[in-house]
Design a protein around this motif. Structure first.
Motif, PDB file in Angstrom:
ATOM      1  N   LEU A  23       6.034   1.352   2.125  1.00  0.00           N
ATOM      2  CA  LEU A  23       6.949   1.183   0.999  1.00  0.00           C
ATOM      3  C   LEU A  23       7.102  -0.298   0.636  1.00  0.00           C
ATOM      4  CD1 LEU A  23       8.956   2.523  -0.959  1.00  0.00           C
ATOM      5  CD2 LEU A  23      10.717   2.271   0.804  1.00  0.00           C
ATOM      6  N   VAL A  24       7.308  -1.134   1.665  1.00  0.00           N
ATOM      7  CA  VAL A  24       7.468  -2.571   1.411  1.00  0.00           C
ATOM      8  C   VAL A  24       6.196  -3.161   0.814  1.00  0.00           C
ATOM      9  CG1 VAL A  24       7.849  -4.811   2.510  1.00  0.00           C
ATOM     10  CG2 VAL A  24       9.196  -2.839   3.221  1.00  0.00           C
ATOM     11  N   MET A  25       5.051  -2.811   1.400  1.00  0.00           N
ATOM     12  CA  MET A  25       3.778  -3.342   0.909  1.00  0.00           C
ATOM     13  C   MET A  25       3.490  -2.853  -0.501  1.00  0.00           C
ATOM     14  SD  MET A  25       1.156  -5.187   2.213  1.00  0.00           S
ATOM     15  CE  MET A  25       0.881  -4.821   3.925  1.00  0.00           C
ATOM     16  N   THR A  26       3.844  -1.603  -0.805  1.00  0.00           N
ATOM     17  CA  THR A  26       3.614  -1.070  -2.150  1.00  0.00           C
ATOM     18  C   THR A  26       4.432  -1.831  -3.178  1.00  0.00           C
ATOM     19  OG1 THR A  26       3.159   1.146  -1.281  1.00  0.00           O
ATOM     20  CG2 THR A  26       3.775   0.982  -3.605  1.00  0.00           C
ATOM     21  N   ALA A  27       5.687  -2.140  -2.847  1.00  0.00           N
ATOM     22  CA  ALA A  27       6.537  -2.898  -3.777  1.00  0.00           C
ATOM     23  C   ALA A  27       5.951  -4.272  -4.045  1.00  0.00           C
ATOM     24  CB  ALA A  27       7.947  -3.021  -3.197  1.00  0.00           C
ATOM     25  N   ILE A  28       5.471  -4.941  -3.012  1.00  0.00           N
ATOM     26  CA  ILE A  28       4.891  -6.276  -3.180  1.00  0.00           C
ATOM     27  C   ILE A  28       3.636  -6.202  -4.049  1.00  0.00           C
ATOM     28  CG2 ILE A  28       3.768  -8.184  -1.968  1.00  0.00           C
ATOM     29  CD1 ILE A  28       5.623  -7.575   0.412  1.00  0.00           C
ATOM     30  N   LEU A  29       2.747  -5.261  -3.725  1.00  0.00           N
ATOM     31  CA  LEU A  29       1.483  -5.155  -4.451  1.00  0.00           C
ATOM     32  C   LEU A  29       1.684  -4.689  -5.890  1.00  0.00           C
ATOM     33  CD1 LEU A  29      -0.871  -3.611  -1.731  1.00  0.00           C
ATOM     34  CD2 LEU A  29      -0.686  -5.994  -2.453  1.00  0.00           C
ATOM     35  N   THR A  30       2.698  -3.840  -6.107  1.00  0.00           N
ATOM     36  CA  THR A  30       2.955  -3.361  -7.475  1.00  0.00           C
ATOM     37  C   THR A  30       3.322  -4.502  -8.402  1.00  0.00           C
ATOM     38  OG1 THR A  30       3.668  -1.174  -6.708  1.00  0.00           O
ATOM     39  CG2 THR A  30       4.411  -1.859  -8.886  1.00  0.00           C
ATOM     40  N   PHE A  31       4.226  -5.364  -7.952  1.00  0.00           N
ATOM     41  CA  PHE A  31       4.620  -6.495  -8.791  1.00  0.00           C
ATOM     42  C   PHE A  31       3.483  -7.506  -8.942  1.00  0.00           C
ATOM     43  CE2 PHE A  31       8.896  -4.936  -7.723  1.00  0.00           C
ATOM     44  CZ  PHE A  31       9.460  -4.946  -8.988  1.00  0.00           C
ATOM     45  N   MET A  32       2.687  -7.664  -7.887  1.00  0.00           N
ATOM     46  CA  MET A  32       1.523  -8.543  -8.006  1.00  0.00           C
ATOM     47  C   MET A  32       0.511  -7.977  -8.994  1.00  0.00           C
ATOM     48  SD  MET A  32       0.558 -10.193  -4.317  1.00  0.00           S
ATOM     49  CE  MET A  32      -0.591 -11.252  -5.166  1.00  0.00           C
ATOM     50  N   PHE A 357      -3.526  -6.528  13.120  1.00  0.00           N
ATOM     51  CA  PHE A 357      -4.182  -6.777  11.834  1.00  0.00           C
ATOM     52  C   PHE A 357      -4.754  -5.485  11.259  1.00  0.00           C
ATOM     53  CE2 PHE A 357      -7.951  -8.151   9.360  1.00  0.00           C
ATOM     54  CZ  PHE A 357      -7.307  -8.914   8.400  1.00  0.00           C
ATOM     55  N   VAL A 358      -5.392  -4.661  12.124  1.00  0.00           N
ATOM     56  CA  VAL A 358      -5.954  -3.373  11.665  1.00  0.00           C
ATOM     57  C   VAL A 358      -4.844  -2.460  11.181  1.00  0.00           C
ATOM     58  CG1 VAL A 358      -7.162  -1.280  12.415  1.00  0.00           C
ATOM     59  CG2 VAL A 358      -8.007  -3.524  13.114  1.00  0.00           C
ATOM     60  N   GLU A 359      -3.723  -2.451  11.915  1.00  0.00           N
ATOM     61  CA  GLU A 359      -2.590  -1.626  11.486  1.00  0.00           C
ATOM     62  C   GLU A 359      -2.106  -2.041  10.095  1.00  0.00           C
ATOM     63  OE1 GLU A 359      -0.840  -1.168  16.052  1.00  0.00           O
ATOM     64  OE2 GLU A 359       0.300  -2.237  14.509  1.00  0.00           O
ATOM     65  N   THR A 360      -1.988  -3.347   9.896  1.00  0.00           N
ATOM     66  CA  THR A 360      -1.491  -3.841   8.602  1.00  0.00           C
ATOM     67  C   THR A 360      -2.500  -3.602   7.494  1.00  0.00           C
ATOM     68  OG1 THR A 360      -0.462  -5.598   9.914  1.00  0.00           O
ATOM     69  CG2 THR A 360      -0.303  -5.786   7.535  1.00  0.00           C
ATOM     70  N   ILE A 361      -3.798  -3.751   7.811  1.00  0.00           N
ATOM     71  CA  ILE A 361      -4.842  -3.498   6.811  1.00  0.00           C
ATOM     72  C   ILE A 361      -4.828  -2.032   6.380  1.00  0.00           C
ATOM     73  CG2 ILE A 361      -7.343  -3.296   6.486  1.00  0.00           C
ATOM     74  CD1 ILE A 361      -6.414  -6.064   6.070  1.00  0.00           C
ATOM     75  N   SER A 362      -4.626  -1.131   7.345  1.00  0.00           N
ATOM     76  CA  SER A 362      -4.565   0.308   7.023  1.00  0.00           C
ATOM     77  C   SER A 362      -3.412   0.598   6.072  1.00  0.00           C
ATOM     78  CB  SER A 362      -4.408   1.122   8.312  1.00  0.00           C
ATOM     79  OG  SER A 362      -5.475   0.876   9.195  1.00  0.00           O
ATOM     80  N   ILE A 366      -3.498   2.004   1.943  1.00  0.00           N
ATOM     81  CA  ILE A 366      -2.643   3.081   1.397  1.00  0.00           C
ATOM     82  C   ILE A 366      -1.764   2.545   0.273  1.00  0.00           C
ATOM     83  CG2 ILE A 366      -0.830   4.741   1.943  1.00  0.00           C
ATOM     84  CD1 ILE A 366      -1.894   4.770   4.831  1.00  0.00           C
ATOM     85  N   SER A 367      -1.205   1.353   0.478  1.00  0.00           N
ATOM     86  CA  SER A 367      -0.319   0.758  -0.528  1.00  0.00           C
ATOM     87  C   SER A 367      -1.074   0.417  -1.819  1.00  0.00           C
ATOM     88  CB  SER A 367       0.338  -0.505   0.034  1.00  0.00           C
ATOM     89  OG  SER A 367       1.103  -0.212   1.181  1.00  0.00           O
ATOM     90  N   LEU A 368      -2.344   0.041  -1.693  1.00  0.00           N
ATOM     91  CA  LEU A 368      -3.153  -0.252  -2.886  1.00  0.00           C
ATOM     92  C   LEU A 368      -3.252   0.966  -3.801  1.00  0.00           C
ATOM     93  CD1 LEU A 368      -6.140  -2.467  -1.631  1.00  0.00           C
ATOM     94  CD2 LEU A 368      -4.508  -3.031  -3.436  1.00  0.00           C
ATOM     95  N   CYS A 369      -3.375   2.132  -3.197  1.00  0.00           N
ATOM     96  CA  CYS A 369      -3.474   3.364  -3.999  1.00  0.00           C
ATOM     97  C   CYS A 369      -2.183   3.609  -4.778  1.00  0.00           C
ATOM     98  CB  CYS A 369      -3.779   4.549  -3.093  1.00  0.00           C
ATOM     99  SG  CYS A 369      -5.352   4.409  -2.205  1.00  0.00           S
ATOM    100  N   PHE A 370      -1.046   3.455  -4.093  1.00  0.00           N
ATOM    101  CA  PHE A 370       0.238   3.655  -4.781  1.00  0.00           C
ATOM    102  C   PHE A 370       0.472   2.562  -5.827  1.00  0.00           C
ATOM    103  CE2 PHE A 370       1.171   6.022  -0.816  1.00  0.00           C
ATOM    104  CZ  PHE A 370       1.580   7.213  -1.382  1.00  0.00           C
ATOM    105  N   ALA A 371       0.113   1.320  -5.499  1.00  0.00           N
ATOM    106  CA  ALA A 371       0.303   0.216  -6.454  1.00  0.00           C
ATOM    107  C   ALA A 371      -0.535   0.418  -7.704  1.00  0.00           C
ATOM    108  CB  ALA A 371      -0.058  -1.114  -5.788  1.00  0.00           C
ATOM    109  N   GLY A 372      -1.735   0.988  -7.539  1.00  0.00           N
ATOM    110  CA  GLY A 372      -2.577   1.255  -8.708  1.00  0.00           C
ATOM    111  C   GLY A 372      -1.940   2.235  -9.675  1.00  0.00           C
ATOM    112  N   GLY A 463      -6.667  -6.465  -4.092  1.00  0.00           N
ATOM    113  CA  GLY A 463      -7.011  -6.272  -2.692  1.00  0.00           C
ATOM    114  C   GLY A 463      -7.287  -7.590  -1.982  1.00  0.00           C
ATOM    115  N   ALA A 464      -7.949  -8.510  -2.693  1.00  0.00           N
ATOM    116  CA  ALA A 464      -8.229  -9.824  -2.111  1.00  0.00           C
ATOM    117  C   ALA A 464      -6.935 -10.581  -1.853  1.00  0.00           C
ATOM    118  CB  ALA A 464      -9.141 -10.619  -3.045  1.00  0.00           C
ATOM    119  N   PHE A 465      -6.014 -10.532  -2.829  1.00  0.00           N
ATOM    120  CA  PHE A 465      -4.708 -11.172  -2.640  1.00  0.00           C
ATOM    121  C   PHE A 465      -3.957 -10.537  -1.469  1.00  0.00           C
ATOM    122  CE2 PHE A 465      -5.049 -12.978  -6.948  1.00  0.00           C
ATOM    123  CZ  PHE A 465      -4.529 -14.244  -6.711  1.00  0.00           C
ATOM    124  N   GLY A 466      -3.985  -9.191  -1.424  1.00  0.00           N
ATOM    125  CA  GLY A 466      -3.309  -8.489  -0.341  1.00  0.00           C
ATOM    126  C   GLY A 466      -3.892  -8.835   1.013  1.00  0.00           C
TER     127      GLY A 466
END
Length: 493
Positions: A23-32, A357-362, A366-372, A463-466
């Motif tokens: 949820l947190v990552m999706t909010a960040i990526l959505t605004f970005m 790092f792998v946990e955060t990348i995973s 998922i967050s990239l899909c919701f942000a899209g 994705g690169a920014f993320g």
């Protein structure tokens, strides 16, 4: 690769925390993503506008010089100036001068324009719904404006309104170069319908000297815009008649002179050489405006939006790093016992950091899909709000400099040329340029709206920014791990 397996097992076991992180990552990526969409759309609009303008040089009246001359005439005259102020005639370009410049090297084509204000004689002008029936503000006092505007040009095919489909031919044909020295005109559909005028009919108008002129209708066009403002006066676009520049000059009493000439160049790299040669031909009362200046006016609002979008990306990115770093630090503190056991079993610190790092990348994937999904919606809403605000500001700026762009009248407003008005002459000159190019500004659909949509390239950029945000946040959040000792962790537990 055991640390990769441990990463996925941890995400499955702590599903609640995983969803919170998503949820947190999706909010960040959505605004970005919203910022990136607006930024890319603004860049596309700027590039399309530059292509639309092309490499052109515009010859027009030097309004600053003419204004100074009017002030000098007013101060030296013992007579009281007219109540409505001075009329600054911009139709001072001789056709010989215009054609002499057109014969220079590197000219691919040129468009001559002139304007006149006449009164309908054999028909009735269309009344605007915004016009003042009391006459207090319906027409400016102190000018000789008629109820019909005649816009003269070389051809309608090269006019920005016709090229941008703001005006569309419905019957007959448009104005071409063969209509020079004729009385052929095209009129708007509403004006034609209200007065039962068809192609081939003859209409009559009264020119600036109150002489009745017969005009032949060769075409009927339709205007998509509902109103047109000229110097604060609301005018129905249906009252605009297009003709050859020769007819407009004649009706205005300026036969042999025009107000504006736009030269399209063949080679943009030779623009400076062309301007240098053209300046040797013109007088001090004329000026040359290059396509770079027009381009800057066209894209000023969009560049401002691009700047705002860029700041959004940076601010959200920095905030995202801070938030994720804080979350990862808290996660590491909660997992001290787990990390201590792994380290006591001989697991390398690099692999433990790699697991996080792998946990955060995973979570990032998922967050990239919701942000899209959400980013396009927010980007479109924010983008349209920004372009609306910038267009309002730009319209106010043009009004402050003597009236909005797009006007066809060649008369100056009551305050634009009055001696002692207190406005500097360079502001008058800028106002004249904004009026000359106002049609291009408002007619360019790229500047009236931003084409905001999510593309593969934008998602890859996001994705690169993320990835950068996750990498920085992971490294900062892993600092406590580097300093940890297994024995101390297990004893403290």
């Amino acid at each position: 690769m055991d640390y990769v397996k441990r990463a996925f097992l941890y995400l499955r076991r702590r599903i609640g925390k995983t969803l919170l992180l998503v949820l947190v990552m999706t909010a960040i990526l959505t605004f970005m993503l919203a910022g990136l969409i607006i930024q890319n759309a603004a860049l596309t609009a700027v590039n399309n506008s530059k292509n639309a303008v092309g490499t052109t040089v515009t010859l027009s009246a030097n309004r600053a010089k003419l204004f100074q001359q009017n002030q000098g005439s007013a101060s030296s005259s013992t007579q009281t100036p007219p109540t409505g102020g001075f009329r600054m005639n911009e139709a001072i370009i001789g056709l010989n001068t215009a054609k002499k410049i057109a014969s220079l090297e590197n000219v691919a084509a040129y468009q001559i324009t002139a304007s006149a204000s006449v009164n309908a004689s054999s028909f009735t002008a269309v009344l605007s719904s915004n016009s003042n029936s009391n006459g207090g503000f319906g027409r400016m006092q102190g000018t000789d404006s008629g109820d019909i505007s005649v816009s003269g040009l070389s051809s309608t095919a090269a006019n920005s309104n016709f090229k941008n489909k703001n005006y569309v031919m419905k019957k007959g044909r448009g104005i071409t170069s063969s209509d020079a020295n004729t009385n052929n005109v095209i009129i708007e559909k509403v004006l034609a319908s209200n007065n039962h005028i068809n192609v081939g009919d003859t209409i009559k108008v009264k020119d600036s000297s109150s002489n009745v002129k017969s005009l032949k209708v060769v075409g009927i066009y339709q205007a998509k815009t509902s109103t047109d403002q000229t110097f604060g006066q609301t005018q129905d676009p249906s009252n605009t008649i297009f003709s050859s520049y020769t007819l407009a000059s004649s009706l205005a009493g300026d036969a042999g002179k025009v107000s504006n000439v736009v030269y399209t160049l063949t080679d943009s790299s030779k623009e400076k050489a062309f301007v240098k040669s053209a300046k040797k031909i013109i007088s001090g009362n004329l000026q040359l405006t290059t396509s770079d200046q027009i381009y800057e006016m066209l894209t000023s609002s969009v560049k401002s939006i691009e700047s705002i979008a860029s700041k959004i990306v940076w601010i959200v990115g920095i905030a995202g790093i801070a938030i994720l770093t804080l979350i990862l630090i808290l996660m590491v503190r909660e997992r001290r016992h787990e990390i201590g056991i792994l380290m006591s079993l001989g697991e390398e610190k690099a692999k433990i950091i790699g697991q996080i790092f792998v946990e955060t990348i995973s979570v990032l994937v998922i967050s990239l899909c919701f942000a899209g999904v959400f980013g396009s919606f927010f980007g479109n809403s924010i983008g349209q709000q920004l372009i609306s605000q910038q267009n309002t500001s730009q319209q106010s700026l043009r009004s402050g400099f003597g009236g909005p762009g797009g006007g066809n009248s060649n008369q100056a407003g009551p305050n634009s040329n009055t001696a002692g008005s207190g406005s500097p002459s360079n502001s008058r000159a800028l106002g004249g340029q904004m009026r000359q190019f106002g049609t291009a500004v408002t007619g360019n659909s790229q500047l009236n709206k931003l084409s905001t949509h999510v593309s593969i390239g934008t998602l890859l950029e996001l994705g690169a920014f993320g990835l950068v945000i996750v990498a920085i946040a992971t490294l900062l959040g892993a600092i406590p791990i580097i300093s940890l000792k297994p024995k101390r962790i297990l004893i403290s537990e």
